[in-house]
Scaffold this motif. Sequence first.
Motif, short mmCIF file in Angstrom:
data_model
loop_
_atom_site.label_atom_id
_atom_site.label_comp_id
_atom_site.label_asym_id
_atom_site.label_seq_id
_atom_site.Cartn_x
_atom_site.Cartn_y
_atom_site.Cartn_z
N PHE A 196 0.83 -1.21 0.00
CA PHE A 196 0.00 0.00 0.00
C PHE A 196 0.86 1.26 0.00
CE2 PHE A 196 -1.99 3.39 2.48
CZ PHE A 196 -3.11 3.65 1.70
N GLU A 197 1.93 1.26 0.80
CA GLU A 197 2.79 2.44 0.86
C GLU A 197 3.52 2.65 -0.46
OE1 GLU A 197 5.31 1.79 4.18
OE2 GLU A 197 3.85 2.56 5.65
N GLU A 198 3.91 1.57 -1.13
CA GLU A 198 4.60 1.71 -2.41
C GLU A 198 3.71 2.39 -3.45
OE1 GLU A 198 7.68 -2.12 -2.26
OE2 GLU A 198 5.86 -2.18 -3.48
N GLN A 199 2.46 1.94 -3.57
CA GLN A 199 1.58 2.57 -4.54
C GLN A 199 1.10 3.93 -4.05
OE1 GLN A 199 -2.02 3.08 -4.47
NE2 GLN A 199 -2.03 2.66 -2.27
N ASN A 200 1.05 4.14 -2.76
CA ASN A 200 0.62 5.43 -2.23
C ASN A 200 1.66 6.51 -2.47
OD1 ASN A 200 -1.27 7.08 -0.91
ND2 ASN A 200 -0.20 6.86 1.04
N PHE A 201 2.93 6.12 -2.56
CA PHE A 201 4.00 7.07 -2.80
C PHE A 201 4.40 7.18 -4.27
CE2 PHE A 201 5.32 6.07 1.75
CZ PHE A 201 4.59 7.16 2.24
N GLY A 202 3.56 6.66 -5.16
CA GLY A 202 3.77 6.90 -6.58
C GLY A 202 4.07 5.69 -7.44
N LEU A 203 4.35 4.53 -6.85
CA LEU A 203 4.63 3.36 -7.66
C LEU A 203 3.33 2.82 -8.25
CD1 LEU A 203 7.12 1.52 -8.35
CD2 LEU A 203 6.31 -0.01 -6.56
N PRO A 204 3.31 2.44 -9.53
CA PRO A 204 2.08 1.87 -10.11
C PRO A 204 1.62 0.65 -9.33
CG PRO A 204 3.66 2.40 -11.83
CD PRO A 204 4.39 2.58 -10.53
N LEU A 205 0.30 0.48 -9.28
CA LEU A 205 -0.27 -0.62 -8.51
C LEU A 205 0.22 -1.97 -9.03
CD1 LEU A 205 -2.22 -1.58 -6.32
CD2 LEU A 205 -4.05 -1.51 -8.02
N LYS A 206 0.41 -2.07 -10.34
CA LYS A 206 0.91 -3.33 -10.91
C LYS A 206 2.27 -3.68 -10.34
CE LYS A 206 2.12 -5.49 -15.31
NZ LYS A 206 2.16 -5.33 -16.80
N ASP A 207 3.17 -2.70 -10.28
CA ASP A 207 4.51 -2.95 -9.74
C ASP A 207 4.46 -3.25 -8.24
OD1 ASP A 207 5.48 -2.48 -12.26
OD2 ASP A 207 5.94 -0.37 -11.88
N ALA A 208 3.59 -2.56 -7.52
CA ALA A 208 3.48 -2.82 -6.08
C ALA A 208 2.98 -4.24 -5.82
CB ALA A 208 2.54 -1.80 -5.44
N LEU A 209 2.01 -4.70 -6.59
CA LEU A 209 1.51 -6.06 -6.42
C LEU A 209 2.54 -7.10 -6.85
CD1 LEU A 209 -2.19 -5.66 -7.59
CD2 LEU A 209 -1.34 -5.83 -5.26
N ASN A 210 3.27 -6.80 -7.91
CA ASN A 210 4.34 -7.72 -8.32
C ASN A 210 5.43 -7.81 -7.26
OD1 ASN A 210 3.18 -8.45 -10.80
ND2 ASN A 210 4.08 -6.68 -11.84
N ASN A 211 5.75 -6.70 -6.62
CA ASN A 211 6.71 -6.73 -5.52
C ASN A 211 6.19 -7.57 -4.36
OD1 ASN A 211 8.44 -5.08 -6.97
ND2 ASN A 211 7.73 -3.21 -6.00
N LEU A 212 4.88 -7.48 -4.12
CA LEU A 212 4.29 -8.31 -3.07
C LEU A 212 4.44 -9.80 -3.39
CD1 LEU A 212 2.52 -8.71 -0.52
CD2 LEU A 212 0.52 -8.46 -2.01
N SER A 213 4.21 -10.17 -4.64
CA SER A 213 4.35 -11.58 -5.00
C SER A 213 5.81 -12.04 -4.95
CB SER A 213 3.80 -11.81 -6.41
OG SER A 213 4.56 -11.09 -7.37
N GLU A 214 6.77 -11.12 -5.13
CA GLU A 214 8.17 -11.48 -4.99
C GLU A 214 8.58 -11.62 -3.53
OE1 GLU A 214 10.53 -8.69 -7.08
OE2 GLU A 214 9.80 -9.26 -9.08
#
Length: 271
Positions: A196-214
Amino acid sequence: MSPAIFAVMVFALVVVVVLGADIGIKRMPGALQRRRLEWRIREVVAPEADGTAQRSVSTLVKNPLRGPLPALDRFAGGTLKGSALRKWLEQSGMKISVSGLVVISFVLAVLVAFLGVIVLHRVVAMVGGFLVGGMIPFLVVRIRRARRLHRFEENFPEALDLISRAVRAGHAFTTGMKMVADELTDPVGPEFKKAFEEQNFGLPLKDALNNLSERVPLLDVRFFVTAVLIQRETGGNLSEILDNLGHVVRERFKILRQVRVYTAHGRFTGY
């Protein structure tokens, strides 16, 4: 025990003590400076009665883990094995760097080898003790990682249900992620908080979710990320998708527990 072996053990022990003292002397000024900075931050945010400012400072300012050997951390970050080990440490939830783990492993290996020689009075005991002592920290990391991933997998359906209810109530998907981060405990809550913080600070939601899966290498998390990304591109009922995924995860755990019950007698007989 021969004098040569005793001299080698004494030399190794002295090297460990000298290295520990040198690391402590080098890290002491930085630790004192960070402590003064923390006290200064507390003085600044002290007027905040509800503590919101202090929480924002602790969550927004993220210092990377600094080990006793920064050069080793930098070298490990540039290698495949070192990066994998650092990822394992993050997945295990242990607040320790790669160099810290290596130092602990070396110290424990020397101590176990020294004790093995004292108890058994054989050179083979020194070699075996050194290997066993050096492997213990890595085994602990592996066990803690497996347990943390298992806890995440068990609590993951609850996170899916919470997001599904939030979406069904009219909230955005990111709001559901924020609710999971606030309501659920470790490891599900902190991992969703990072996303949530990654996408809240400007990272696209797709990248934030991919980081979660990693960060959480589980098949259920990959299904979740894939389903959300496909729904955002093609449309559909996201709450129904999440409900179905949560049901599948629960049923799989139910079947696995039933299999363990049915095979308990045979497994214990095999043991």
